[in-house]
Design a protein around this motif. Structure first.
Motif, mmCIF file in Angstrom:
data_model
loop_
_atom_site.group_PDB
_atom_site.id
_atom_site.type_symbol
_atom_site.label_atom_id
_atom_site.label_comp_id
_atom_site.label_asym_id
_atom_site.label_seq_id
_atom_site.Cartn_x
_atom_site.Cartn_y
_atom_site.Cartn_z
ATOM 1 N N LYS A 188 -36.216 45.556 -69.806
ATOM 2 C CA LYS A 188 -36.168 46.591 -68.786
ATOM 3 C C LYS A 188 -37.576 46.873 -68.288
ATOM 4 C CE LYS A 188 -32.028 48.747 -70.531
ATOM 5 N NZ LYS A 188 -31.379 49.982 -70.915
ATOM 6 N N LEU A 189 -37.670 47.397 -67.079
ATOM 7 C CA LEU A 189 -38.966 47.710 -66.483
ATOM 8 C C LEU A 189 -39.533 49.025 -67.003
ATOM 9 C CD1 LEU A 189 -38.238 46.750 -62.778
ATOM 10 C CD2 LEU A 189 -39.531 45.445 -64.460
ATOM 11 N N GLY A 190 -38.697 49.921 -67.446
ATOM 12 C CA GLY A 190 -39.154 51.230 -67.880
ATOM 13 C C GLY A 190 -39.266 52.179 -66.693
ATOM 14 N N TRP A 191 -39.888 53.317 -66.899
ATOM 15 C CA TRP A 191 -40.042 54.311 -65.847
ATOM 16 C C TRP A 191 -41.139 53.882 -64.887
ATOM 17 C CZ3 TRP A 191 -36.586 57.965 -65.067
ATOM 18 C CH2 TRP A 191 -35.771 58.336 -66.128
ATOM 19 N N ILE A 192 -40.875 53.962 -63.595
ATOM 20 C CA ILE A 192 -41.839 53.600 -62.556
ATOM 21 C C ILE A 192 -42.111 54.836 -61.712
ATOM 22 C CG2 ILE A 192 -42.286 52.135 -60.557
ATOM 23 C CD1 ILE A 192 -40.375 50.089 -61.704
ATOM 24 N N ARG A 193 -43.376 55.111 -61.448
ATOM 25 C CA ARG A 193 -43.736 56.233 -60.579
ATOM 26 C C ARG A 193 -43.271 55.945 -59.159
ATOM 27 N NH1 ARG A 193 -49.180 57.789 -59.566
ATOM 28 N NH2 ARG A 193 -49.551 55.583 -59.302
ATOM 29 N N PRO A 234 -45.392 50.496 -58.840
ATOM 30 C CA PRO A 234 -45.341 49.850 -60.154
ATOM 31 C C PRO A 234 -46.735 49.442 -60.622
ATOM 32 C CG PRO A 234 -44.650 48.321 -58.449
ATOM 33 C CD PRO A 234 -44.873 49.644 -57.783
ATOM 34 N N ASN A 235 -46.906 49.440 -61.971
ATOM 35 C CA ASN A 235 -48.168 48.939 -62.511
ATOM 36 C C ASN A 235 -48.118 47.410 -62.515
ATOM 37 O OD1 ASN A 235 -46.741 48.081 -64.797
ATOM 38 N ND2 ASN A 235 -47.160 49.959 -65.921
ATOM 39 N N GLY A 236 -49.154 46.748 -63.004
ATOM 40 C CA GLY A 236 -49.246 45.290 -62.945
ATOM 41 C C GLY A 236 -48.092 44.567 -63.624
ATOM 42 N N ASP A 237 -47.765 44.962 -64.865
ATOM 43 C CA ASP A 237 -46.658 44.319 -65.585
ATOM 44 C C ASP A 237 -45.325 44.544 -64.884
ATOM 45 O OD1 ASP A 237 -48.076 43.095 -67.578
ATOM 46 O OD2 ASP A 237 -47.773 44.685 -69.069
ATOM 47 N N GLN A 238 -45.091 45.758 -64.425
ATOM 48 C CA GLN A 238 -43.836 46.061 -63.741
ATOM 49 C C GLN A 238 -43.714 45.258 -62.455
ATOM 50 O OE1 GLN A 238 -44.436 50.257 -63.416
ATOM 51 N NE2 GLN A 238 -43.129 50.719 -65.179
ATOM 52 N N GLN A 239 -44.824 45.122 -61.729
ATOM 53 C CA GLN A 239 -44.800 44.358 -60.483
ATOM 54 C C GLN A 239 -44.513 42.881 -60.763
ATOM 55 O OE1 GLN A 239 -48.301 44.916 -58.130
ATOM 56 N NE2 GLN A 239 -47.286 44.274 -56.261
ATOM 57 N N ARG A 240 -45.169 42.327 -61.772
ATOM 58 C CA ARG A 240 -44.965 40.925 -62.132
ATOM 59 C C ARG A 240 -43.521 40.695 -62.592
ATOM 60 N NH1 ARG A 240 -49.384 40.486 -64.000
ATOM 61 N NH2 ARG A 240 -49.208 41.321 -66.061
ATOM 62 N N ASN A 241 -43.001 41.595 -63.443
ATOM 63 C CA ASN A 241 -41.620 41.449 -63.919
ATOM 64 C C ASN A 241 -40.615 41.607 -62.777
ATOM 65 O OD1 ASN A 241 -42.331 40.947 -66.565
ATOM 66 N ND2 ASN A 241 -42.277 43.106 -67.145
ATOM 67 N N THR A 242 -40.893 42.505 -61.845
ATOM 68 C CA THR A 242 -39.989 42.693 -60.710
ATOM 69 C C THR A 242 -39.992 41.467 -59.814
ATOM 70 O OG1 THR A 242 -40.415 45.062 -60.807
ATOM 71 C CG2 THR A 242 -39.392 44.234 -58.813
#
Length: 124
Positions: free
Chosen positions: A49-54, A13-21
Motif C-alpha cells: 500500500k502507498l500509505g497516507w498521502i498529503r 506524494p513523497n519520492g517513494d509514493q510517487q515511484r510506487n504510483t
C-alpha cells in the motif's frame, strides 16, 4: 433531489509514493487479461500500500464519496472525488410568470426605420 458533484485535489506524494504510483499506473497499461492475472498473483502475495498521502485541501467535500480516481497530469498527481448528496428542489421566486411575444414583422429596413420614427413622434 440527489445531486452528483466532483472535487479535484492535487496530491503531494513523497519520492517513494510517487515511484510506487508510477509503477502501479504502468502496470495498468497491459491488456485486461494480463492485468487480471497480475492482480490475482499480487493478491496472493500480499499487495503493498502507498500509505497516507498529503493533499491540498482547497475546499470541503459535501456529501458521500461515490467514486475516487487518481490521475497524473504534467508530472503532478491528482485525486478526483465524486460525491452524492441530497439538495432541495429549486423553487422559482415568482409565483406567477407571464410572457408575451407579439413579434415584429417588417418587409425591409425602410419599414423598420419608419416605424421607429413614428414611435418616437418623428414624422419625416
Amino acid at each position: 433531489m440527489n445531486c452528483l458533484q466532483a472535487y479535484k485535489y492535487e496530491l503531494q506524494p513523497n519520492g517513494d509514493q510517487q515511484r510506487n504510483t508510477r509503477r502501479f499506473v504502468g502496470s495498468c497499461r497491459f491488456v485486461f487479461n494480463k492485468a487480471l492475472a497480475m492482480q490475482k498473483a499480487r493478491y496472493e502475495q500480499g499487495e503493498k500500500k502507498l500509505g497516507w498521502i498529503r493533499y491540498r485541501n482547497s475546499r470541503d467535500i459535501l456529501g458521500t464519496a461515490q467514486n475516487i480516481t487518481v490521475s497524473c497530469n504534467g508530472g503532478k498527481w491528482f485525486v478526483s472525488i465524486q460525491t452524492e448528496r441530497e439538495i432541495a428542489e429549486p423553487v422559482h421566486p415568482s409565483a406567477s410568470i407571464i410572457g408575451i411575444d407579439v413579434g415584429c414583422s417588417y418587409e425591409n429596413n425602410a419599414d423598420l426605420v419608419g416605424a421607429m420614427r413614428l414611435s418616437r413622434g418623428l414624422l419625416v
